[in-house]
Design a protein around this motif. Structure first.
Motif, PDB file in Angstrom:
ATOM      1  N   ILE A 167       0.831  -1.202   0.000  1.00  0.00           N
ATOM      2  CA  ILE A 167       0.000   0.000   0.000  1.00  0.00           C
ATOM      3  C   ILE A 167       0.867   1.254   0.000  1.00  0.00           C
ATOM      4  O   ILE A 167       0.479   2.297  -0.541  1.00  0.00           O
ATOM      5  N   PHE A 168       2.075   1.155   0.547  1.00  0.00           N
ATOM      6  CA  PHE A 168       2.935   2.335   0.655  1.00  0.00           C
ATOM      7  C   PHE A 168       3.509   2.717  -0.708  1.00  0.00           C
ATOM      8  O   PHE A 168       3.743   3.898  -0.976  1.00  0.00           O
ATOM      9  N   GLY A 169       3.719   1.737  -1.589  1.00  0.00           N
ATOM     10  CA  GLY A 169       4.064   2.053  -2.963  1.00  0.00           C
ATOM     11  C   GLY A 169       2.921   2.755  -3.674  1.00  0.00           C
ATOM     12  O   GLY A 169       3.132   3.681  -4.460  1.00  0.00           O
ATOM     13  N   VAL A 170       1.691   2.336  -3.370  1.00  0.00           N
ATOM     14  CA  VAL A 170       0.520   2.985  -3.960  1.00  0.00           C
ATOM     15  C   VAL A 170       0.448   4.444  -3.529  1.00  0.00           C
ATOM     16  O   VAL A 170       0.110   5.328  -4.327  1.00  0.00           O
ATOM     17  N   PHE A 171       0.751   4.719  -2.244  1.00  0.00           N
ATOM     18  CA  PHE A 171       0.753   6.113  -1.777  1.00  0.00           C
ATOM     19  C   PHE A 171       1.624   6.981  -2.682  1.00  0.00           C
ATOM     20  O   PHE A 171       1.227   8.085  -3.095  1.00  0.00           O
TER      21      PHE A 171
END
Length: 529
Positions: free
Chosen positions: A138-142
């Motif tokens: 999810i942090f890559g998506v951010f």
């Protein structure tokens, strides 16, 4: 084009200088993403964002039970609207209907070194097509959402949002896992909304660690349940943070992919501790550093770190250790007697204090960060889990990694934001791996940090002191070395646009055209400041 700078000789000089700067700033740049991604390709088509711009997921193991993805998507949509009302009619084609997100990992726990990579693809012509984001976490998506937001623009004529230069294909990941910003709430208190605003602003340039220098000799604003009189050392009754406040800051940051690194700076920089517990002072006449001779001193440190472990979940804690003046120890009889009994001089007592504090932190599950003086004085005896925080100048990082320890770079000659005359160009060109050529040693430099010390800033001017200079360092920490400009003049226009974007998003970033933190030169558009 007419550039009105001023009148008379002063105006002419300013005009010539500014015109030269303007040509350098805005000549020939086609991509205006900050920080620059690892790789990208683009086209020439304009797409129109649907008014009902949607988020979909497919082939993903991530369930979004915590709502992180939904929240991040909603924030991104708000950013691209730039607070405008979208009351225009979207053309029938080509329309971008939404974002399709694929996340490989079901885990949304924020740990150091978490995979922050992503792929972003925006298609060309088509109707009701979806842009695609693929990421491990999810942090890559951010980060992908932040990049996507910079591709979008509000069209004032049509009152809709457009995306230029499609198709886009972006593959991206950070160069360093630690990309930090220090704030200092001991020299001036920062209200909670101000800290949250700083956290929001960090996400725009993909910084991922908020180093919270909470306490220092001037004030102790944080509630410590184990020793509740410690915050008697706060500036005032209202300039304090409760445990719930601190936890709110940590959780607010985590939901945006940012870890919070807490610091207590011991044994120096701790005079405020003794306001509530005078026994921590060597004497009433000589109050700093903390009394090395008393078991009570280390009981208090143990209590603080025990309470920290319930709030600050980042794997590291910062124990300071810098600028320790031991004269209070050598001038206080009971401390002198204790040192003589244990066969120590003042230097030995300093080492004893730092190493004992490290053991306490390790017992609470933390790995320790210390300022570089500890390494300079007794580096071989530090815990092998120590990260040395370089701040005094260049050359230290290469010595640290040669000794097998990890390092964070914050050399004050380049990356101290409280040096108000330090230029963004210096921030951009500061290279953490200078003279470190062995790959195994390069990996020990985990990243860098820009430091916003608070002696001369408070809530009234913190944002313009941080930005846009911190953004210049952020690209250095994110973008691959081979993609970085070898001359800051080549990125001036792109950074100027990013600074204007920050302003549009409510971040009071200062102008670029000036030494260090500057005021606008003259009336004029944002890009000319």
């Amino acid at each position: 084009m007419s550039l009105l700078i001023g009148s008379g000789a002063r105006g002419a000089l300013f005009g010539l200088a500014f015109l030269a700067w303007f040509v350098l700033a805005f000549g020939g740049e086609g991509v205006n993403i900050w920080p620059m991604p690892k790789s990208l390709s683009l086209g020439s088509q304009t797409l129109y964002l649907s008014k009902d711009f949607k988020l979909t997921t497919q082939g993903t193991k991530y369930t979004d039970g915590s709502g992180l993805l939904k929240e991040a998507f909603g924030s991104m949509v708000d950013l691209v609207k730039v607070n405008h009302i979208l009351d225009g009619r979207v053309p029938s084609s080509p329309v971008l209907a939404g974002l399709s997100v694929t996340i490989s990992s079901p885990n949304d726990e924020l740990n150091f070194g978490v995979d922050e990579s992503y792929k972003l693809d925006v298609p060309a012509a088509g109707n009701l097509t979806y842009a695609r984001i693929e990421a491990q976490t999810i942090f890559g998506v951010f980060h992908a959402l932040q990049t996507f937001s910079q591709l979008c623009h509000f069209n004032f004529d049509k009152r809709i949002v457009e995306l230029y230069s499609a198709p886009w294909s972006i593959i991206d990941q950070p160069r360093f896992p630690y990309r930090g910003l220090l704030i200092d709430t001991s020299r001036h208190y920062l209200p909670l909304p101000v800290i949250k605003g700083v956290i929001d602003s960090m996400t725009y340039s993909k910084l991922n660690v908020l180093h919270w220098h909470i306490v220092d000799e001037q004030s102790f604003p944080l509630e410590i349940p184990s020793y509740p009189r410690l915050w008697s050392g706060s500036y005032s009754y209202s300039e304090r943070y409760t445990v719930a406040d601190a936890l709110e800051i940590v959780q607010y940051a985590q939901r945006r992919g940012i870890n919070v690194l807490a610091e207590i700076d011991v044994p120096g920089h701790a005079l405020s501790w003794g306001v509530g517990y005078p026994a921590l002072w060597p004497s009433s006449e000589c109050k700093e550093p903390l009394d090395v001779s008393k078991k009570f001193t280390f009981k208090v440190i143990d209590g603080i770190l025990s309470d920290f472990s319930k709030i600050f979940k980042f794997k590291f804690v910062h124990l300071g250790g810098d600028e320790v003046n031991t004269s209070c120890w050598t001038n206080t009889q009971h401390v002198k007697d204790w040192m003589n009994k244990h066969g120590m001089n003042a230097t030995g007592a300093y080492k004893y204090f730092v190493l004992r504090a490290q053991k306490i932190a390790l017992s609470h599950g933390y790995e320790v960060i210390n300022w570089e003086e500890t390494f300079n004085n007794f580096g071989r005896e530090l815990s092998p889990k120590t990260i040395v925080h370089n701040w005094l100048g260049g050359g230290v990082a290469q010595e640290v990694v040669a000794a097998g320890l990890r390092c964070i770079v914050s050399n004050q000659d380049k990356w101290y934001l409280d040096h108000l005359d330090a230029t963004w160009q210096g921030f951009y060109m500061n290279e953490p791996l200078t003279n470190i050529t062995k790959p195994e040693q390069q990996k020990l430099v985990i990243g860098g940090e820009v430091c916003m010390w608070g002696e001369h800033i408070d809530a009234s001017d913190i944002q313009q002191t941080i930005w846009p200079r911190a953004a210049a360092a952020a690209e250095r920490l994110w973008t691959p070395l081979e993609k970085l400009a070898n001359d800051p003049r080549k990125v001036t226009g792109r950074l100027a646009r990013f600074r204007c974007l920050l302003n549009q998003r409510g971040i009071a970033a200062a102008p670029l055209a000036g030494p260090g933190r500057a005021a606008p030169l003259e009336p004029g558009p944002c890009l000319e400041q």
